[in-house]
Design a protein around this motif. Structure first.
Motif, short mmCIF file in Angstrom:
data_model
loop_
_atom_site.label_atom_id
_atom_site.label_comp_id
_atom_site.label_asym_id
_atom_site.label_seq_id
_atom_site.Cartn_x
_atom_site.Cartn_y
_atom_site.Cartn_z
N SER A 68 4.87 -21.23 16.16
CA SER A 68 5.61 -20.05 15.26
C SER A 68 6.55 -20.90 14.53
CB SER A 68 5.91 -18.99 16.17
OG SER A 68 6.42 -18.08 15.11
N TRP A 69 7.44 -21.41 15.19
CA TRP A 69 8.63 -22.09 14.82
C TRP A 69 8.35 -23.32 13.67
CZ3 TRP A 69 9.94 -27.58 15.14
CH2 TRP A 69 11.22 -27.71 14.58
N LEU A 70 7.09 -24.07 13.99
CA LEU A 70 6.60 -25.01 13.38
C LEU A 70 6.05 -24.50 11.79
CD1 LEU A 70 6.06 -28.07 12.78
CD2 LEU A 70 3.87 -27.53 14.10
N SER A 71 5.24 -23.35 12.09
CA SER A 71 4.44 -22.90 10.80
C SER A 71 5.60 -22.24 10.04
CB SER A 71 3.58 -21.68 11.27
OG SER A 71 4.27 -20.51 11.93
N THR A 72 6.56 -21.55 10.41
CA THR A 72 7.79 -20.98 9.56
C THR A 72 8.51 -22.20 8.98
OG1 THR A 72 8.23 -19.34 11.21
CG2 THR A 72 9.71 -19.92 9.81
N ILE A 90 7.13 -24.74 7.82
CA ILE A 90 6.02 -25.25 6.75
C ILE A 90 6.09 -24.33 5.61
CG2 ILE A 90 3.67 -25.73 6.23
CD1 ILE A 90 3.48 -26.93 9.07
N LEU A 91 6.14 -23.10 6.01
CA LEU A 91 6.02 -21.81 4.92
C LEU A 91 7.28 -22.17 3.95
CD1 LEU A 91 4.36 -19.13 7.17
CD2 LEU A 91 3.34 -20.52 5.29
N LYS A 92 8.28 -22.24 4.72
CA LYS A 92 9.75 -22.14 3.96
C LYS A 92 9.87 -23.45 3.12
CE LYS A 92 12.09 -19.03 6.79
NZ LYS A 92 13.32 -18.75 7.74
N GLY A 93 8.98 -24.31 3.38
CA GLY A 93 9.35 -25.66 2.74
C GLY A 93 10.36 -26.50 3.27
N GLU A 94 10.63 -26.26 4.84
CA GLU A 94 11.73 -27.00 5.26
C GLU A 94 10.87 -28.05 6.16
OE1 GLU A 94 13.76 -24.07 7.75
OE2 GLU A 94 14.68 -23.00 5.96
N GLN A 95 10.43 -29.06 5.41
CA GLN A 95 9.48 -30.00 6.01
C GLN A 95 10.10 -30.76 6.86
OE1 GLN A 95 6.42 -29.74 5.36
NE2 GLN A 95 6.68 -28.10 3.74
N LEU A 96 9.41 -30.88 8.10
CA LEU A 96 9.86 -32.13 8.96
C LEU A 96 9.15 -33.22 8.68
CD1 LEU A 96 9.15 -29.74 12.14
CD2 LEU A 96 11.59 -30.47 11.38
N ASP A 97 9.78 -34.39 8.99
CA ASP A 97 9.10 -35.64 8.73
C ASP A 97 7.85 -36.05 9.78
OD1 ASP A 97 10.72 -36.60 6.20
OD2 ASP A 97 12.43 -36.35 7.59
N VAL A 98 8.58 -36.01 11.16
CA VAL A 98 7.67 -36.38 12.35
C VAL A 98 7.55 -35.15 13.06
CG1 VAL A 98 7.09 -37.74 14.02
CG2 VAL A 98 8.22 -38.71 12.08
N PHE A 99 6.54 -34.74 13.61
CA PHE A 99 6.40 -33.69 14.67
C PHE A 99 5.25 -33.68 15.57
CE2 PHE A 99 4.93 -32.37 10.48
CZ PHE A 99 3.72 -31.74 10.92
N MET A 100 5.74 -32.91 16.99
CA MET A 100 4.57 -32.92 17.79
C MET A 100 3.61 -31.97 17.27
SD MET A 100 6.28 -33.04 21.55
CE MET A 100 6.76 -34.77 22.13
N VAL A 101 2.24 -31.98 17.52
CA VAL A 101 1.17 -31.32 17.32
C VAL A 101 0.58 -30.59 18.38
CG1 VAL A 101 -0.73 -30.51 15.71
CG2 VAL A 101 0.85 -32.17 14.98
N THR A 127 17.49 -39.86 6.85
CA THR A 127 17.49 -38.86 7.75
C THR A 127 16.19 -38.59 8.16
OG1 THR A 127 19.67 -38.33 7.63
CG2 THR A 127 18.37 -36.90 9.09
N LEU A 128 15.70 -38.67 9.25
CA LEU A 128 14.03 -38.37 9.56
C LEU A 128 14.27 -36.98 10.33
CD1 LEU A 128 12.16 -41.43 10.93
CD2 LEU A 128 11.99 -40.18 8.76
N ARG A 129 13.62 -36.06 10.04
CA ARG A 129 13.85 -34.81 10.85
C ARG A 129 12.57 -34.72 11.70
NH1 ARG A 129 14.21 -31.40 5.60
NH2 ARG A 129 12.81 -33.25 4.94
N LEU A 130 12.95 -34.42 13.04
CA LEU A 130 11.88 -34.63 14.03
C LEU A 130 11.51 -32.97 14.89
CD1 LEU A 130 10.09 -36.43 16.18
CD2 LEU A 130 12.27 -36.30 17.38
N GLY A 131 10.52 -32.95 14.86
CA GLY A 131 9.81 -31.72 15.64
C GLY A 131 9.46 -31.79 17.07
N VAL A 132 10.20 -31.14 18.06
CA VAL A 132 9.68 -31.42 19.50
C VAL A 132 10.02 -29.89 19.89
CG1 VAL A 132 9.93 -33.93 19.55
CG2 VAL A 132 12.11 -32.44 19.88
N PHE A 133 9.39 -29.95 21.17
CA PHE A 133 9.65 -28.84 22.21
C PHE A 133 10.27 -29.01 23.39
CE2 PHE A 133 5.30 -29.35 22.13
CZ PHE A 133 4.90 -29.65 23.51
#
Length: 421
Positions: free
Chosen positions: A82-86, A88-99, A31-37
């Motif tokens: 803010s959502w992305l940094s949270t 990362i800080l919590k260790g809830e890593q996304l595999d692929v994400f927009m930057v 399961t790949l976790r993706l970060g988008v807005f």
């Protein structure tokens, strides 16, 4: 059948059964976790921003039955950092994400992004300056997905009215100022200037137009004094207006010759803004931003980027998904459904792209290719965006007060001190 053949067949059958079990073993499912807005990276309207992502996910999952891709919907761009940094800080890593452009330097500098040097094997397919948007300290940490560079929009009718020829693609800063000077006037002779040269032309546009840089690549030195001519140029432009603050509304009304615009803005409001085509009669023309010399990099460029987490357990398959997003088939859909343009040179010079853009006046492939081949590569150091925010405040204030020449050394020192923090 001999005993030896029977044993061989039995072994082959066992191997096939084992392979089938491994392929269909639920424990091997990825399961790949993706970060988008939601919305556009270019701050323009996009009513269906998930359409391309959803299509890419469907295609990828169809070709990779053991992979599923999930993302959290409804995150707006203003909350995304803010959502992305949270996460990362919590260790809830996304595999692929927009930057976002403003987050890239920081994320790359804290080793949150996977080094992609070994993955990127087709760098020649991309526009050089756009691909460089995902580089940091000489290494690639993100892949470009969509781009929107700045260009200059021109009121053709106003220039024709003033018997001024439209400049060619390699026009210079001198050409720009001379035309602004010629068209700025009081048409109704009431003592007030009512026709203007330009609006929304920022001091950073002039810095890039003069081919200067504010900082070195390491972020240790400030070269603001080298940009003195560029900043004085902006101050001279504003002086032409006799204290009047020229706005986009003035351009909409046909009272201004030039207005910088991003490709995404132009494509969103085709032609931009919508009320121009509805309530005005003047015609448009687009050019690259002016430069101090021919074939100079003059355009700022926003780039949507895709990165892979340095802590992802599925880096290889994650990069396969990123590759799909930058494939010709998905880049073509992006051109059809989004507001930016492709990051691939071949796509921006294709017949398919020509067909898509054929109804977008003055946005021809030669123009776009010229602009995308000459985008500015901004410095890449951790505090760049924070220092630039301070630079914008100090420089804009000095220009507004008509004292850039008096304040430039003080501002350079303040920025140098900011770089050391």
């Amino acid at each position: 059948m001999t005993r030896k053949k029977k044993i061989g067949i039995a072994v082959l059958a066992m191997c096939l059964l084992l392979a089938y079990m491994l392929i269909n073993d639920p424990s091997r499912h990825v399961t790949l976790r993706l970060g988008v807005f939601i919305g556009s990276n270019f701050d323009v309207y996009n009513g269906d921003s998930y359409a391309i992502i959803d299509e890419a996910i469907a295609r990828f999952e169809e070709n990779h039955p053991q992979v599923s891709i999930e993302y959290e919907s409804g995150i707006v761009k203003s909350d995304y950092s803010s959502w992305l940094s949270t996460k990362i800080l919590k260790g809830e890593q996304l595999d692929v994400f927009m930057v976002l452009n403003e987050d890239f330097n920081t994320l790359a500098s804290i080793d949150a992004l996977q080094n992609l040097d070994a993955y990127i094997t087709n760098s020649d397919d991309f526009y050089e300056g756009i691909l460089a948007s995902g580089s940091f300290n000489g290494h690639y940490y993100a892949m470009p997905y969509e781009a929107s560079a700045t260009m200059m929009c021109i009121n053709k009718d106003l220039l024709e009215q003033e018997n001024i020829a439209i400049p060619d693609a390699n026009w210079t800063m001198d050409d720009f100022f001379e035309i602004c000077q010629q068209v700025t006037k009081d048409n109704n002779e009431d003592g007030k200037t009512d026709q203007f040269g330009c609006c929304n032309y920022e001091w950073l546009d002039a810095v890039y137009g003069y081919g200067t840089s504010l900082f070195d690549e390491t972020g240790k030195h400030c070269y603001l004094n080298d940009a003195k001519d560029a900043l004085s140029f902006v101050q001279k432009l504003q002086t032409l207006n006799n204290g009047y603050q020229v706005t986009s509304d003035d351009f909409d009304k046909g009272k201004v010759a030039f207005c910088p615009l991003t490709i995404a803005q132009y494509r969103t409001y085709q032609p931009y803004p919508y009320r121009v085509s509805k309530y005005s009669t003047f015609s448009w023309y687009c050019l690259p931003m002016p430069g101090y010399k021919d074939n100079q990099r003059t355009a700022t460029c926003q780039t949507s980027m895709m990165a892979i987490s340095a802590k992802s357990q599925h880096k290889d398959v994650a990069f396969e998904f990123v590759e799909l997003l930058t494939s010709t088939e998905m880049q073509l859909q992006l051109l059809e459904k989004s507001q930016g343009v492709s990051v691939l040179k071949s796509m921006m010079n294709s017949e398919e792209t020509q067909n898509i853009l054929q109804n977008e006046d003055e946005l021809n492939l030669d123009l776009l290719d010229h602009i995308l081949n000459n985008v500015i590569v901004q410095p890449k150091f951790k505090n760049y965006d924070r220092v630039m925010e301070k630079a914008d405040y100090l420089i804009s204030s000095a220009i507004k007060n008509n004292q850039i020449e008096l304040d430039i050394y003080s501002i350079q020192q303040q920025l140098t001190d900011e770089l050391k923090q």
